[in-house]
Structures are given as structure tokens and as C-alpha cells.
Design a protein around this motif. Structure first.
Motif, PDB file in Angstrom:
ATOM      1  N   SER A 202      95.472  28.936 -20.019  1.00 29.72           N
ATOM      2  CA  SER A 202      94.701  27.708 -19.809  1.00 29.72           C
ATOM      3  C   SER A 202      93.761  27.877 -18.620  1.00 29.72           C
ATOM      4  CB  SER A 202      95.704  26.591 -19.525  1.00 29.72           C
ATOM      5  OG  SER A 202      95.064  25.413 -19.142  1.00 29.72           O
ATOM      6  N   GLU A 273     100.029  21.205 -27.842  1.00 32.60           N
ATOM      7  CA  GLU A 273     100.409  20.650 -26.534  1.00 32.60           C
ATOM      8  C   GLU A 273      99.194  20.560 -25.611  1.00 32.60           C
ATOM      9  OE1 GLU A 273     104.815  22.832 -26.537  1.00 32.60           O
ATOM     10  OE2 GLU A 273     103.198  23.662 -25.328  1.00 32.60           O
ATOM     11  N   ARG A 312      92.854  22.874  -6.976  1.00 30.01           N
ATOM     12  CA  ARG A 312      92.324  23.859  -7.918  1.00 30.01           C
ATOM     13  C   ARG A 312      91.264  24.790  -7.295  1.00 30.01           C
ATOM     14  NH1 ARG A 312      90.019  23.291 -12.167  1.00 30.01           N
ATOM     15  NH2 ARG A 312      91.274  24.734 -13.376  1.00 30.01           N
ATOM     16  N   TYR A 316      92.614  28.524  -7.557  1.00 28.90           N
ATOM     17  CA  TYR A 316      92.101  29.340  -8.678  1.00 28.90           C
ATOM     18  C   TYR A 316      90.607  29.666  -8.547  1.00 28.90           C
ATOM     19  CZ  TYR A 316      96.028  26.664 -10.761  1.00 28.90           C
ATOM     20  OH  TYR A 316      97.216  26.037 -11.019  1.00 28.90           O
ATOM     21  N   TYR A 380      95.384  18.340 -13.695  1.00 29.75           N
ATOM     22  CA  TYR A 380      95.924  19.159 -12.619  1.00 29.75           C
ATOM     23  C   TYR A 380      95.298  18.797 -11.270  1.00 29.75           C
ATOM     24  CZ  TYR A 380      97.301  21.686 -16.804  1.00 29.75           C
ATOM     25  OH  TYR A 380      97.790  22.003 -18.050  1.00 29.75           O
TER      26      TYR A 380
HETATM   27  N1  LLP Z   1     101.960  23.894 -23.052  1.00 29.42           N
HETATM   28  C1  LLP Z   1     102.514  24.711 -22.143  1.00 29.42           C
HETATM   29  C2  LLP Z   1     103.760  25.394 -22.475  1.00 29.42           C
HETATM   30  C3  LLP Z   1     101.900  24.881 -20.902  1.00 29.42           C
HETATM   31  O1  LLP Z   1     102.449  25.697 -20.012  1.00 29.42           O
HETATM   32  C4  LLP Z   1     100.708  24.190 -20.605  1.00 29.42           C
HETATM   33  C5  LLP Z   1     100.051  24.345 -19.317  1.00 29.42           C
HETATM   34  C6  LLP Z   1     100.172  23.339 -21.582  1.00 29.42           C
HETATM   35  C7  LLP Z   1     100.822  23.221 -22.801  1.00 29.42           C
HETATM   36  C8  LLP Z   1      98.923  22.535 -21.369  1.00 29.42           C
HETATM   37  O2  LLP Z   1      97.810  23.344 -21.233  1.00 29.42           O
HETATM   38  P1  LLP Z   1      96.333  22.709 -21.237  1.00 29.42           P
HETATM   39  O3  LLP Z   1      96.082  22.141 -22.607  1.00 29.42           O
HETATM   40  O4  LLP Z   1      96.283  21.675 -20.188  1.00 29.42           O
HETATM   41  O5  LLP Z   1      95.433  23.849 -20.959  1.00 29.42           O
HETATM   42  N2  LLP Z   1      97.251  24.161 -12.974  1.00 29.42           N
HETATM   43  C9  LLP Z   1      96.387  25.007 -13.780  1.00 29.42           C
HETATM   44  C10 LLP Z   1      96.780  25.023 -15.230  1.00 29.42           C
HETATM   45  C11 LLP Z   1      98.222  25.381 -15.479  1.00 29.42           C
HETATM   46  C12 LLP Z   1      98.600  25.252 -16.917  1.00 29.42           C
HETATM   47  C13 LLP Z   1     100.066  25.219 -17.044  1.00 29.42           C
HETATM   48  N3  LLP Z   1     100.521  25.102 -18.378  1.00 29.42           N
HETATM   49  C14 LLP Z   1      94.943  24.548 -13.590  1.00 29.42           C
HETATM   50  O6  LLP Z   1      94.712  23.608 -12.823  1.00 29.42           O
HETATM   51  O7  LLP Z   1      94.045  25.124 -14.165  1.00 29.42           O
END
Ligand code: LLP
Length: 423
Positions: A202, A273, A312, A316, A380
Motif C-alpha cells: 500500500s 479490504e 507520513r 515514508y 493513516y
Molecule cells: N488489508 C491489510 C491486511 C492491510 O495490512 C492493510 C494496510 C489494508 C488492508 C489496507 O490497505 P489500504 O487499502 O489502505 O492501502 N501507514 C501506511 C500504510 C500502511 C498499510 C498497512 N496495511 C501509510 O500511511 O502509507
């Protein structure tokens, strides 16, 4: 698409001028647009309609109960990754039958709570975890439905700290040994392997990882079925990227084009998800300039949001658009030197050189009291906020048309010390 627009050089969320929100609720302030949240959820639901997916909002992205409830009311389930998130999802009104439980380190207490509630699915990431789930299910006279979370070992695709499907990260079961493991699970009467799970990382800005994930997943599902597992669920996780800069992200339909045929061929129920795609561009962080100063050849804009509010950029090296809330036209491109701008570092009051929201950014000259908007902060942002440097967490407000209401009050100094006992 979002509902943050400049009208007569004043930033609005829907019909509400952002300066009015800053005035009423103070700064730093997270502002969310209800219409945008709902629109993004619908976009995913519509794009994947052909396979009637279970869209589980990833509550880690932004767990505010009001936002989670909006998702639930919109038909979503929840993706949770801890007992705390399970608690939150249930409080928001999510049916346990629509909750998927992820995470590499589920504790016995968390597993027990999830079994008690009757969650839809555990995404299992290790042999040890599967044994723990089986043992606890046995002690409760239950059978747990699990999906095997596999690390499909794909090429790097996003920031090293958020790439979850490359070799060498802690996530998922090793694709090379997952089948040997699955063979052993067959004998266990207290767990039923009903699905495959993969979360590729992500944010992802290309369909290619999903294309590759689908190919690898299809092979695995065939083999798991040949072993005797009745696989009916395919969870593709989250990861869909958003525009942080300018039109760099893909629409949900692009991901659907790659994922849907694979799901149809595998005759599985699709679980997704998504988090960032829904809430990222539905939120902004509003801050007020405290001082400006020039030092060491740099121009600093010191404002009242800091790394504890939005970590963030420093964690990152993430890019968030930043622009004054009032008085200026928005640029076409925030990354270039626009006329009348000054190269600035936008920093906060925290005692770390890493406390910045933007570096070397061309901004109009702003001064004490001016408001700034940091965009794409809904995902986030507040979820990763802390009290570092004795800073109460920001307030959150939800805007709907011409209406707005507080969905999390600003923390007080008392809140900061409340859990410290016997003093
Ligand atoms: N499913 C699982 C198992 C996950 O680990 C995550 C995110 C998601 C779904 C949701 O992902 P999304 O659709 O939001 O991309 N803090 C970081 C991102 C960490 C993501 C953690 N897992 C940032 O601010 O970029």
C-alpha cells in the motif's frame, strides 16, 4: 474525486468554508467530507459489482467510529487487525459476520474475543497462529474459518516500509511452503481452511501486482482444492492507491478489470479490504501558521500541525499537497515553482529535525495566523497520531453539505495524563 474545492480563493469542504471550521473547532483540525467517503465506497462496490464482493473497510486507516459507521451503513464490513479494532468495528455497528481479522501477531485473548463474537474469517499468517486458533476454538467447542494469508513474493511495488508481498517481510505464509503446511491443517477438526488471502502492499499505483497475484493465487487455489480444502473465498486485501500529487492513481474499475475475471474463474467469493482509497482523499489537515523564519539558507513555515498529527511525510517521505486555505489560487501542479511562491519547509513545533509536513515546497508567502491545508490526510493521519511532545491529539470534524459536526473532540491536557495511575 473529492469535495474539497476553492471557491473565490477560499477552500471549502462541500458548502462549508474551511476558515469557518478552523474558527469554530480550532487547529490542528482534521476535516472529512461525508460525500467523498460515501462516493469512494460506492466506486469500489460498483467496480466489482459483477462478483458481489464483501468490501471490508480497513479500519486501521481511519478508525473514527463515525467514519466506520458510515462505511457499515453503506454496506461495508470491516477488516480489523487487533482486539482494539475488533472492538471499534463492533461499536460502529458492524456485524461480526462481515469482519475479517488480519495481523501477524494475534494474541490468545484476541483470538478468543474474535471467536466469541463469531467473526467471518481469520487471515492466518503462521503455523503457530493456526495452532493457537485451533486450540482456542477446540476449548470453546467451535470450528474457526480461516483464510491462508500468503506472501506471493512479487517485485517491490511501493515504499519498503509498506510493501507486504516481497520476500523477507514478516507478512503471510511463504508461498514456497504454504502447501506443505496446508496439507497438515486438513487433519485439524477445529479449523477449516475456506479461503486464500493476499494483501500486496500500500499504496499501489499499477494493476500489475494484482495481475501477478491473481495468477499465483489461481495456482494455489487449484492445489489447495486438490488437497481436499473447500476454498470458497478469495481475499485480495487492500492497497489501491490515490492521488497524492496529481492524477497518479487508477480508478477502482482498473483494478476490477484485472481481479474480477480471476475471481470468476476460481468461483470464489471476493473479499476486499480497502482503506486509503476510501478515506485518503476524503480528509484534510488544517493548521495555522505560528511563525515563519529564515535560517541556514532556508525558509521555514512553522505551523501548529506536527509529525505527531501526520507522521507520513517523515516516516515514508510521503508527499502531501499543502496550500493556504484562503487568498490564493490553487496551482495546477504543486511540485513546480509557481509564480509568486517561496521555497519553504513546512514544519511543526515538535523537537525533532524530522518534524516536517513538506520540504522545499513552493508556497505563497504566508505569515502568522494564516491557515494551511494539508491534503490527502484522511488515511493513516489521525490513525497514526500520537501525543509526542505533550501534544493533545487534534479534533476531527465531519462535513455533509452545509452541515458539520465534531466527531472527535480535541484532547485536553487532562487526557494526556489520565491513564497514569497512583499519582
Ligand atoms: N488489508 C491489510 C491486511 C492491510 O495490512 C492493510 C494496510 C489494508 C488492508 C489496507 O490497505 P489500504 O487499502 O489502505 O492501502 N501507514 C501506511 C500504510 C500502511 C498499510 C498497512 N496495511 C501509510 O500511511 O502509507
Amino acid at each position: 474525486m473529492d469535495h474539497f474545492t476553492y471557491k473565490n480563493r477560499v477552500l471549502h469542504c462541500d458548502d462549508v468554508p474551511v476558515p469557518a471550521l478552523a474558527e469554530k473547532y480550532g487547529t490542528p483540525l482534521y476535516v472529512y467530507s461525508k460525500k467523498t467517503l460515501e462516493h469512494h465506497l460506492k466506486q469500489i462496490q460498483a467496480a466489482f459489482k459483477a462478483v458481489d464482493p464483501l468490501v471490508c473497510y480497513s479500519i486501521k486507516t481511519n478508525g473514527n467510529l463515525h467514519i466506520a459507521r458510515l462505511m457499515v451503513e453503506g454496506g461495508a464490513g470491516c477488516d480489523v487487525t487487533s482486539g482494539g479494532e475488533l472492538y471499534r468495528a463492533l461499536k460502529a455497528g458492524c456485524s461480526p459476520s462481515k469482519i475479517v481479522f488480519a495481523g501477524a501477531g494475534k494474541t490468545n485473548a484476541e483470538i478468543r474475543a474474535a471467536l466469541e463474537q463469531g467473526v467471518f474469517l481469520f487471515n492466518v499468517e503462521s503455523e503457530g497462529e493456526l495452532s493457537a486458533i485451533a486450540e482456542i476454538a477446540k476449548s470453546m467447542g467451535k470450528v474457526a474459518n480461516v483464510a491462508l494469508r500468503v506472501n506471493p513474493d512479487l517485485p517491490p511495488k511501493t515504499h519498503a516500509k509498506t510493501d507486504t508481498s516481497v520476500k523477507g517481510v514478516k507478512f503471510g505464509l511463504d508461498i514456497d511452503t504454504v502447501l506443505e503446511f496446508a496439507e497438515k491443517v486438513l487433519k485439524n477438526p477445529h479449523v477449516k481452511v475456506v479461503g486464500l488471502h493476499m494483501h500486496l502492499g500500500s499504496p499501489i499505483l499499477s494493476v500489475e501486482p494484482y495481475r501477478q497475484g491473481i495468477v499465483k493465487g489461481q495456482v494455489l487455489i487449484d492445489k489447495l482444492r486438490a488437497q481436499g480444502h473447500r476454498i470458497t473465498i478469495w481475499n485480495m486485501g487492500g492497497g489501491f492507491g490515490i492521488h497524492y500529487k496529481k492524477n497518479e492513481a487508477l480508478p477502482a474499475s482498473a483494478f476490477a478489470e484485472v481481479i474480477v475475471p480471476g475471481i470468476q474463474e476460481a468461483k470464489c467469493k471476493l473479499v476486499l479490504e480497502p482503506g486509503r482509497f476510501i478515506v485518503g482523499n476524503a480528509g484534510l489537515l488544517v493548521s495555522r501558521v505560528i511563525y515563519t523564519k529564515d535560517s541556514g539558507g532556508k525558509h521555514f513555515v512553522i505551523q501548529d500541525a506536527a509529525m505527531n498529527d501526520l507522521i507520513r511525510p517523515t516516516l515514508y517521505d510521503s508527499f502531501h499537497r499543502i496550500w493556504p486555505v484562503a487568498g490564493f489560487d490553487t496551482p495546477e501542479d504543486y511540485q513546480v515553482e509557481n509564480p509568486g511562491t517561496v521555497k519553504s519547509d513546512v514544519v511543526g513545533p515538535v523537537c525533532e529535525s524530522g518534524d516536517f509536513l513538506a520540504k522545499d515546497r513552493y508556497l505563497p508567502a504566508v505569515g502568522r495566523g494564516d491557515l494551511l491545508a494539508t491534503f490527502s490526510a484522511g488515511a493513516y493521519g489521525m490513525a497514526m497520531a500520537s501525543n509526542y511532545n505533550g501534544r493533545p491529539r487534534a479534533a476531527e470534524v465531519l462535513v455533509d453539505g452545509a452541515n458539520h459536526h465534531l466527531i472527535r473532540r480535541r484532547e485536553t491536557y487532562e487526557d494526556l495524563i489520565r491513564p497514569e495511575v497512583d499519582f
